[in-house]
Write a protein that holds these residues in place. Sequence first.
Motif, PDB file in Angstrom:
ATOM      1  N   LEU A 149      25.381 -47.123  52.847  1.00  0.00           N
ATOM      2  CA  LEU A 149      26.616 -47.588  53.470  1.00  0.00           C
ATOM      3  C   LEU A 149      27.430 -46.367  53.875  1.00  0.00           C
ATOM      4  O   LEU A 149      27.686 -45.483  53.052  1.00  0.00           O
ATOM      5  N   GLN A 150      27.832 -46.329  55.154  1.00  0.00           N
ATOM      6  CA  GLN A 150      28.616 -45.208  55.654  1.00  0.00           C
ATOM      7  C   GLN A 150      29.783 -45.717  56.481  1.00  0.00           C
ATOM      8  O   GLN A 150      29.689 -46.775  57.127  1.00  0.00           O
ATOM      9  N   THR A 151      30.866 -44.940  56.488  1.00  0.00           N
ATOM     10  CA  THR A 151      32.004 -45.259  57.336  1.00  0.00           C
ATOM     11  C   THR A 151      32.638 -43.970  57.829  1.00  0.00           C
ATOM     12  O   THR A 151      32.662 -42.943  57.119  1.00  0.00           O
ATOM     13  N   TYR A 152      33.122 -44.018  59.061  1.00  0.00           N
ATOM     14  CA  TYR A 152      33.819 -42.879  59.652  1.00  0.00           C
ATOM     15  C   TYR A 152      35.107 -43.399  60.272  1.00  0.00           C
ATOM     16  O   TYR A 152      35.083 -44.271  61.148  1.00  0.00           O
ATOM     17  N   LEU A 153      36.253 -42.887  59.788  1.00  0.00           N
ATOM     18  CA  LEU A 153      37.566 -43.349  60.216  1.00  0.00           C
ATOM     19  C   LEU A 153      38.346 -42.180  60.804  1.00  0.00           C
ATOM     20  O   LEU A 153      38.275 -41.059  60.289  1.00  0.00           O
ATOM     21  N   THR A 154      39.077 -42.435  61.884  1.00  0.00           N
ATOM     22  CA  THR A 154      39.954 -41.415  62.458  1.00  0.00           C
ATOM     23  C   THR A 154      41.308 -42.033  62.759  1.00  0.00           C
ATOM     24  O   THR A 154      41.405 -43.228  63.062  1.00  0.00           O
ATOM     25  N   TYR A 155      42.349 -41.201  62.689  1.00  0.00           N
ATOM     26  CA  TYR A 155      43.702 -41.670  63.005  1.00  0.00           C
ATOM     27  C   TYR A 155      44.501 -40.510  63.594  1.00  0.00           C
ATOM     28  O   TYR A 155      44.563 -39.412  63.019  1.00  0.00           O
ATOM     29  N   PHE A 156      45.099 -40.745  64.756  1.00  0.00           N
ATOM     30  CA  PHE A 156      45.956 -39.765  65.393  1.00  0.00           C
ATOM     31  C   PHE A 156      47.397 -39.972  64.922  1.00  0.00           C
ATOM     32  O   PHE A 156      48.045 -40.958  65.275  1.00  0.00           O
ATOM     33  N   LEU A 157      47.898 -39.028  64.112  1.00  0.00           N
ATOM     34  CA  LEU A 157      49.303 -39.060  63.736  1.00  0.00           C
ATOM     35  C   LEU A 157      50.180 -38.710  64.926  1.00  0.00           C
ATOM     36  O   LEU A 157      51.295 -39.198  65.058  1.00  0.00           O
ATOM     37  N   SER A 158      49.655 -37.848  65.795  1.00  0.00           N
ATOM     38  CA  SER A 158      50.347 -37.459  67.014  1.00  0.00           C
ATOM     39  C   SER A 158      49.296 -36.948  67.986  1.00  0.00           C
ATOM     40  O   SER A 158      48.104 -36.915  67.676  1.00  0.00           O
ATOM     41  N   LYS A 159      49.740 -36.548  69.148  1.00  0.00           N
ATOM     42  CA  LYS A 159      48.811 -35.986  70.129  1.00  0.00           C
ATOM     43  C   LYS A 159      48.115 -34.752  69.589  1.00  0.00           C
ATOM     44  O   LYS A 159      46.965 -34.473  69.940  1.00  0.00           O
ATOM     45  N   ASN A 160      48.776 -34.024  68.708  1.00  0.00           N
ATOM     46  CA  ASN A 160      48.253 -32.738  68.234  1.00  0.00           C
ATOM     47  C   ASN A 160      47.549 -32.813  66.886  1.00  0.00           C
ATOM     48  O   ASN A 160      46.922 -31.835  66.486  1.00  0.00           O
ATOM     49  N   LEU A 161      47.659 -33.928  66.177  1.00  0.00           N
ATOM     50  CA  LEU A 161      47.134 -33.978  64.814  1.00  0.00           C
ATOM     51  C   LEU A 161      46.287 -35.232  64.615  1.00  0.00           C
ATOM     52  O   LEU A 161      46.755 -36.350  64.805  1.00  0.00           O
ATOM     53  N   GLU A 162      45.028 -35.012  64.220  1.00  0.00           N
ATOM     54  CA  GLU A 162      44.090 -36.105  63.955  1.00  0.00           C
ATOM     55  C   GLU A 162      43.574 -36.000  62.528  1.00  0.00           C
ATOM     56  O   GLU A 162      43.179 -34.926  62.076  1.00  0.00           O
ATOM     57  N   LEU A 163      43.563 -37.127  61.818  1.00  0.00           N
ATOM     58  CA  LEU A 163      43.001 -37.204  60.479  1.00  0.00           C
ATOM     59  C   LEU A 163      41.676 -37.951  60.531  1.00  0.00           C
ATOM     60  O   LEU A 163      41.492 -38.859  61.354  1.00  0.00           O
ATOM     61  N   GLY A 164      40.760 -37.579  59.638  1.00  0.00           N
ATOM     62  CA  GLY A 164      39.462 -38.228  59.617  1.00  0.00           C
ATOM     63  C   GLY A 164      38.920 -38.366  58.214  1.00  0.00           C
ATOM     64  O   GLY A 164      39.287 -37.597  57.309  1.00  0.00           O
ATOM     65  N   PHE A 165      38.071 -39.351  58.020  1.00  0.00           N
ATOM     66  CA  PHE A 165      37.398 -39.547  56.732  1.00  0.00           C
ATOM     67  C   PHE A 165      35.969 -39.995  56.993  1.00  0.00           C
ATOM     68  O   PHE A 165      35.713 -40.911  57.782  1.00  0.00           O
ATOM     69  N   LEU A 166      35.019 -39.327  56.349  1.00  0.00           N
ATOM     70  CA  LEU A 166      33.610 -39.696  56.398  1.00  0.00           C
ATOM     71  C   LEU A 166      33.146 -39.983  54.979  1.00  0.00           C
ATOM     72  O   LEU A 166      33.247 -39.119  54.101  1.00  0.00           O
ATOM     73  N   GLY A 167      32.661 -41.202  54.739  1.00  0.00           N
ATOM     74  CA  GLY A 167      32.219 -41.595  53.407  1.00  0.00           C
ATOM     75  C   GLY A 167      30.815 -42.163  53.424  1.00  0.00           C
ATOM     76  O   GLY A 167      30.398 -42.792  54.406  1.00  0.00           O
ATOM     77  N   ASN A 168      30.090 -41.949  52.334  1.00  0.00           N
ATOM     78  CA  ASN A 168      28.711 -42.416  52.247  1.00  0.00           C
ATOM     79  C   ASN A 168      28.370 -42.775  50.801  1.00  0.00           C
ATOM     80  O   ASN A 168      28.738 -42.058  49.865  1.00  0.00           O
ATOM     81  N   PHE A 169      27.687 -43.894  50.654  1.00  0.00           N
ATOM     82  CA  PHE A 169      27.078 -44.264  49.376  1.00  0.00           C
ATOM     83  C   PHE A 169      25.636 -44.658  49.655  1.00  0.00           C
ATOM     84  O   PHE A 169      25.360 -45.475  50.540  1.00  0.00           O
ATOM     85  N   ALA A 170      24.709 -44.067  48.910  1.00  0.00           N
ATOM     86  CA  ALA A 170      23.290 -44.353  49.105  1.00  0.00           C
ATOM     87  C   ALA A 170      22.622 -44.517  47.749  1.00  0.00           C
ATOM     88  O   ALA A 170      22.895 -43.762  46.813  1.00  0.00           O
ATOM     89  N   MET A 171      21.746 -45.510  47.663  1.00  0.00           N
ATOM     90  CA  MET A 171      20.966 -45.731  46.446  1.00  0.00           C
ATOM     91  C   MET A 171      19.519 -46.005  46.837  1.00  0.00           C
ATOM     92  O   MET A 171      19.232 -46.962  47.555  1.00  0.00           O
ATOM     93  N   ASN A 172      18.645 -45.150  46.364  1.00  0.00           N
ATOM     94  CA  ASN A 172      17.213 -45.297  46.612  1.00  0.00           C
ATOM     95  C   ASN A 172      16.508 -45.570  45.280  1.00  0.00           C
ATOM     96  O   ASN A 172      16.596 -44.761  44.354  1.00  0.00           O
ATOM     97  N   LYS A 173      15.829 -46.701  45.201  1.00  0.00           N
ATOM     98  CA  LYS A 173      15.056 -47.055  44.019  1.00  0.00           C
ATOM     99  C   LYS A 173      13.584 -47.192  44.394  1.00  0.00           C
ATOM    100  O   LYS A 173      13.251 -47.803  45.410  1.00  0.00           O
ATOM    101  N   TYR A 174      12.741 -46.619  43.554  1.00  0.00           N
ATOM    102  CA  TYR A 174      11.303 -46.697  43.809  1.00  0.00           C
ATOM    103  C   TYR A 174      10.605 -47.050  42.498  1.00  0.00           C
ATOM    104  O   TYR A 174      10.676 -46.302  41.518  1.00  0.00           O
TER     105      TYR A 174
END
Length: 827
Positions: A290-315
């Motif tokens: 599961l992954q998500t990428y979020l961005t938000y412009f506080l203003s024309k000059n400033l952008e915030l971002g978040f990249l998150g990931n959760f992975a589970m591999n079972k064998y």
Amino acid sequence: MKGLFKIIVHFFIFILTQSVIAQGYSTIYGFVSDSHNLPVKAVNISVSIPNYGTITNDNGLFELQLPANVNLTLTFSCVGYVSKEMSLRMQPGEKKELDVVLETFVDELQEIEIIVKSDRSAVFVPLNMKDFKALPNVSGNIESLLKTFPGVASGNELSSSYSVRGGNFDENLIYVNDIEVYRPFLIRSGQQEGLSFVNPDMVSSIRFSAGGFDASYGDKMSSVLDIKYRRPDKFSGTVFLNLLGVSAFIEGISKNRRFTHTTGLRYKTNQYLLNTLETQGNYKPVFTDLQTYLTYFLSKNLELGFLGNFAMNKYQFLPESRETSFGTVKDAVQLYILYDGKELDKFTTYFGAFSARYQPNSNLSLKLIVSAFNTSEEETFDIQGRYSLNELDKELGSENLGDSIMNIGIGRFLNHARNYLNANVLAVAVKGDYFQGNFRLKWGIKIQHEIIHDDLNEWKLIDSAGFSIPYSGNQINLAEHIPGKKINLYSTRITSYIQDSYRFMISNTNFEISGGIRIQYWDLNRQFIFSPRFLLTLYPNWKKPVTFHAGYGLYYQPPFYKELKDPQGNINNRIKAQESTHFTLGSKYNFLAWERPFTFITEVYYKKLEQLIPYKIDNVRIRYSGKNMAKGYAVGMDMKINGEFVPGVESWFSLSFMQTKEDILNDFYYNKENIRIEPGYYLRPTDQLVNFGLFFQDYLPNNPSFKVHLTAIYGTGLPTSSPFSERYDNVFRMPSYRRVDIGISKEIIRTSNPKDIRNPKDFKKPLGFDVKSIWIGLEIFNLLDFNNTISYLWLTTVNNLSLQTNQYAIPNYLTSRRLNVKFTAKF
């Protein structure tokens, strides 16, 4: 003193390359925004004359050098926006700022593809995501597309791992949104691996370099895969189903266009494929991400971002039996094994990164990245096998041809492991990017703290005819043993770089010089490294567009964790970084054939390798010697031709020649005649002399939505050796890797433009949005059903009378032919 002299020489070369005087050109730079004054990235800026153009970066900024005293037309275009044109003529040395506003296209657009071919980076090749989606793909990982590229080799369709120009799997950098991502540490086979980090649905752009990359990229010796996740400009989504799993993806943007979100969920199980392996049993692989990428412009000059990931591999695997025939016509042998026991592996990964991008003016961009990575890995198994080796009847015409006629060895083995690893990587990085006239300056600094807890206990017992192997006569010996040791490592790395790119023109020929320096200090081995890198690119003003480039770089790869350990599990805290000096020379030629565009790319290279840590490869597991004790080289040539072999769709052929060898310093052994032998240079485990890749697309002329996609890979056999031998030079080659996959797809519904729908209400969904398209497909994996060898099972038998031992290498084959059905819906 020698090291200090080398640093001084490299520094003065770097300074001198920046002192060239520019003339005969002009510069435009500026900012592209939408109607809400927010930046628009990936805007294609094309010019009315060939060999010129660029794209906007993530901040909507661009810079472009153009010939002076020429009437030019610029076109700004981007999916979802109305294109804009402007004319200009500039004087030599003139600099002009352009601020462009693109209006959102209000009508629904048919899904189109814009391939930007104006990327002027000579050592990076852009990858087209549309090609990946058409690729017949066993693993579902984006790295599968790389395996058809020149210089890239992989002999395992189940794994996302690949080697580049003689390097191993651990020598490749992967960045997502300027953040380095990692692979699991305890993976030993493609069956365990599952999904790679990169979610293909979320990708906006991909660039790949097989060597000679600049100082802004990290400390590995072979390659860079640079991936950017997309920032959407409208609501959309995709659902994908096939016999190997399911994925779903959704993206959107707020009404004020300040907030964007992209989220993808993947589920995979390759049980259907694993059932074709010669070891029969109950395979239960489950991989989720599961992954998500979020961005938000506080203003024309400033952008915030978040990249998150959760992975589970079972064998989980409960083996039952195995039957394998091998050898030659004159010496045919059959192995039969009955198993009991099971294997249970679990790999859990958490990843999060916050970013803040600040653009105080149109020339400067600053970015802060704070990231955290955690992997928790468990590998446990107790598997016992009772085996029988039998000679087969090889007499032609015999009624028993192919049947067992004599037993040549019996025994059993017991494999045991309780391996646990937990690793944390915390990093803070600051990056800068500055445009000013005729040059671009990039710089950065990163502090990274690593915490690794490792508890490994692994052994293997082999018993042949009542004798343990290796046989001593008076005690039971283990064939392999990594004694239980708890290891705790805490370390910090400090890395910084500066990179300058400079463009100028001489006699109607454009030049670009880029030079950079990268430094790192690691407190575990107390080593300071200095890495200079340079690239010269020429753009001659010829009738047919050709570019040439020459590069030099000194690349260090400090150990991360696996390189610190020797085969017995001991840690060497004083091991140094491996070194690779790259020399590259290449060209790119664009031409027309059959009135369609084609590109021919060629590059030759030589890599001088020092302070090497020798290793052996078993499947995808790399076992290092834990010592800097070798030197080596890699030399080769890569070629690729791509274009519209069929009108409207791109295909390519790639061909590579390569040799890589190494020499363990001061090594020797005595032969049977007690003569001292010094082996000298021997083949490295990645020495693949010839590698060929093909990706071909076609469609029915009267029905273009009915398409065929074909991939073919051929690679000469890789060197391998017995795990029981302490010598690294005692190798033989595995058989060549050969594979052909084919896919057939048909678009059965397309409603992206209401004017093209005869009965639009039939496709309207209750959720209030339209289905853009629905595809169905059929794939045939391993079309020609080749038996490809990935590794060997090594068995040793003891003769009851003579007590002599014989060793057998039984090939472990990869997957055989399989059909796959897939379904894709876009909305």
